[in-house]
Design a protein around this motif. Structure first.
Motif, PDB file in Angstrom:
ATOM      1  N   MET A   1       0.818  -1.194   0.000  1.00  0.00           N
ATOM      2  CA  MET A   1       0.000   0.000   0.000  1.00  0.00           C
ATOM      3  C   MET A   1       0.862   1.258   0.000  1.00  0.00           C
ATOM      4  N   TYR A   2       2.054   1.195   0.593  1.00  0.00           N
ATOM      5  CA  TYR A   2       2.897   2.393   0.722  1.00  0.00           C
ATOM      6  C   TYR A   2       3.194   3.061  -0.615  1.00  0.00           C
ATOM      7  N   TYR A   3       3.260   2.307  -1.679  1.00  0.00           N
ATOM      8  CA  TYR A   3       3.616   2.883  -2.981  1.00  0.00           C
ATOM      9  C   TYR A   3       2.516   3.787  -3.528  1.00  0.00           C
ATOM     10  N   ARG A   4       1.318   3.728  -2.940  1.00  0.00           N
ATOM     11  CA  ARG A   4       0.222   4.583  -3.374  1.00  0.00           C
ATOM     12  C   ARG A   4       0.145   5.869  -2.561  1.00  0.00           C
ATOM     13  N   LEU A   5       1.010   6.019  -1.565  1.00  0.00           N
ATOM     14  CA  LEU A   5       0.971   7.197  -0.706  1.00  0.00           C
ATOM     15  C   LEU A   5       1.687   8.385  -1.350  1.00  0.00           C
ATOM     16  N   ASN A   6       1.263   9.556  -0.961  1.00  0.00           N
ATOM     17  CA  ASN A   6       1.956  10.780  -1.321  1.00  0.00           C
ATOM     18  C   ASN A   6       3.373  10.673  -0.738  1.00  0.00           C
ATOM     19  N   PRO A   7       4.412  10.986  -1.498  1.00  0.00           N
ATOM     20  CA  PRO A   7       5.786  10.876  -0.973  1.00  0.00           C
ATOM     21  C   PRO A   7       6.017  11.653   0.323  1.00  0.00           C
ATOM     22  N   ASP A   8       5.320  12.765   0.495  1.00  0.00           N
ATOM     23  CA  ASP A   8       5.483  13.539   1.734  1.00  0.00           C
ATOM     24  C   ASP A   8       4.975  12.773   2.951  1.00  0.00           C
ATOM     25  N   HIS A   9       3.872  12.033   2.793  1.00  0.00           N
ATOM     26  CA  HIS A   9       3.349  11.232   3.903  1.00  0.00           C
ATOM     27  C   HIS A   9       4.334  10.131   4.271  1.00  0.00           C
ATOM     28  N   LEU A  10       4.893   9.488   3.261  1.00  0.00           N
ATOM     29  CA  LEU A  10       5.852   8.418   3.513  1.00  0.00           C
ATOM     30  C   LEU A  10       7.132   8.973   4.126  1.00  0.00           C
ATOM     31  N   ASP A  11       7.582  10.107   3.643  1.00  0.00           N
ATOM     32  CA  ASP A  11       8.776  10.754   4.189  1.00  0.00           C
ATOM     33  C   ASP A  11       8.572  11.105   5.660  1.00  0.00           C
ATOM     34  N   ASP A  12       7.414  11.671   5.986  1.00  0.00           N
ATOM     35  CA  ASP A  12       7.120  11.974   7.394  1.00  0.00           C
ATOM     36  C   ASP A  12       7.178  10.716   8.238  1.00  0.00           C
ATOM     37  N   PHE A  13       6.570   9.646   7.753  1.00  0.00           N
ATOM     38  CA  PHE A  13       6.510   8.408   8.525  1.00  0.00           C
ATOM     39  C   PHE A  13       7.904   7.844   8.807  1.00  0.00           C
ATOM     40  N   VAL A  14       8.739   7.765   7.778  1.00  0.00           N
ATOM     41  CA  VAL A  14      10.066   7.172   7.994  1.00  0.00           C
ATOM     42  C   VAL A  14      10.978   8.081   8.810  1.00  0.00           C
ATOM     43  N   ARG A  15      10.614   9.335   8.943  1.00  0.00           N
ATOM     44  CA  ARG A  15      11.388  10.255   9.785  1.00  0.00           C
ATOM     45  C   ARG A  15      10.828  10.354  11.203  1.00  0.00           C
ATOM     46  N   GLY A  16       9.809   9.538  11.483  1.00  0.00           N
ATOM     47  CA  GLY A  16       9.271   9.500  12.835  1.00  0.00           C
ATOM     48  C   GLY A  16       8.371  10.670  13.176  1.00  0.00           C
ATOM     49  N   VAL A  63      16.707   6.337  16.344  1.00  0.00           N
ATOM     50  CA  VAL A  63      17.018   7.341  15.329  1.00  0.00           C
ATOM     51  C   VAL A  63      17.839   6.750  14.187  1.00  0.00           C
ATOM     52  N   GLU A  64      18.842   5.949  14.503  1.00  0.00           N
ATOM     53  CA  GLU A  64      19.685   5.405  13.429  1.00  0.00           C
ATOM     54  C   GLU A  64      18.904   4.470  12.508  1.00  0.00           C
ATOM     55  N   HIS A  65      17.921   3.770  13.055  1.00  0.00           N
ATOM     56  CA  HIS A  65      17.086   2.914  12.207  1.00  0.00           C
ATOM     57  C   HIS A  65      16.148   3.759  11.342  1.00  0.00           C
ATOM     58  N   LEU A  66      15.614   4.832  11.907  1.00  0.00           N
ATOM     59  CA  LEU A  66      14.769   5.721  11.119  1.00  0.00           C
ATOM     60  C   LEU A  66      15.559   6.358   9.979  1.00  0.00           C
ATOM     61  N   LEU A  67      16.801   6.750  10.248  1.00  0.00           N
ATOM     62  CA  LEU A  67      17.632   7.340   9.196  1.00  0.00           C
ATOM     63  C   LEU A  67      17.946   6.324   8.103  1.00  0.00           C
ATOM     64  N   SER A  76      16.455   4.159  -2.725  1.00  0.00           N
ATOM     65  CA  SER A  76      16.186   2.800  -3.205  1.00  0.00           C
ATOM     66  C   SER A  76      17.417   1.913  -3.015  1.00  0.00           C
ATOM     67  N   THR A  77      18.033   2.026  -1.835  1.00  0.00           N
ATOM     68  CA  THR A  77      19.201   1.201  -1.522  1.00  0.00           C
ATOM     69  C   THR A  77      18.916   0.385  -0.272  1.00  0.00           C
ATOM     70  N   PHE A  78      19.719  -0.608  -0.054  1.00  0.00           N
ATOM     71  CA  PHE A  78      19.581  -1.419   1.150  1.00  0.00           C
ATOM     72  C   PHE A  78      20.973  -1.738   1.676  1.00  0.00           C
ATOM     73  N   ASP A  79      21.186  -1.494   2.953  1.00  0.00           N
ATOM     74  CA  ASP A  79      22.458  -1.775   3.590  1.00  0.00           C
ATOM     75  C   ASP A  79      22.322  -3.064   4.394  1.00  0.00           C
ATOM     76  N   SER A  80      22.987  -4.103   3.964  1.00  0.00           N
ATOM     77  CA  SER A  80      22.857  -5.400   4.635  1.00  0.00           C
ATOM     78  C   SER A  80      23.492  -5.418   6.011  1.00  0.00           C
ATOM     79  N   GLN A  81      24.134  -4.328   6.421  1.00  0.00           N
ATOM     80  CA  GLN A  81      24.769  -4.249   7.739  1.00  0.00           C
ATOM     81  C   GLN A  81      23.754  -4.051   8.852  1.00  0.00           C
ATOM     82  N   LEU A  82      22.496  -3.664   8.534  1.00  0.00           N
ATOM     83  CA  LEU A  82      21.495  -3.402   9.586  1.00  0.00           C
ATOM     84  C   LEU A  82      21.022  -4.669  10.227  1.00  0.00           C
TER      85      LEU A  82
END
Length: 82
Positions: A1-16, A63-67, A76-82
């Motif tokens: 469902m997230y891909y249908r959201l306004n990017p600003d809503h998703l940005d707010d969410f991932v920034r807590g 905070v580090e997980h949110l960042l 569109s990257t993924f860090d396998s170190q998490l």
């Protein structure tokens, strides 16, 4: 469902911040007339119900997980170190 959201809503969410994040932390904290329409409203309904059922067991990300999550969404990257 997230891909249908306004990017600003998703940005707010991932920034807590934002309505969905607040509903997860404190169900019922944002009146439903602020939930908008369409996919955003559906996500808000889900967040409100999920937050209510999880109760105090819901852990807010550090905070580090949110960042890292913001970076994944933005670049569109993924860090396998998490």
């Amino acid at each position: 469902m997230y891909y249908r959201l306004n990017p600003d809503h998703l940005d707010d969410f991932v920034r807590g911040r934002g309505v969905m994040y607040e509903l997860l932390k404190n169900p019922g904290s944002v009146q439903s007339d602020k939930w908008g329409t369409g996919p955003f409203r559906e996500c808000c309904q889900y967040a409100d119900r999920f937050g209510a059922s999880a109760g105090s067991s819901l852990q807010v990300l550090r905070v580090e997980h949110l960042l890292a999550l913001a970076s994944i969404v933005r670049e569109s990257t993924f860090d396998s170190q998490l």
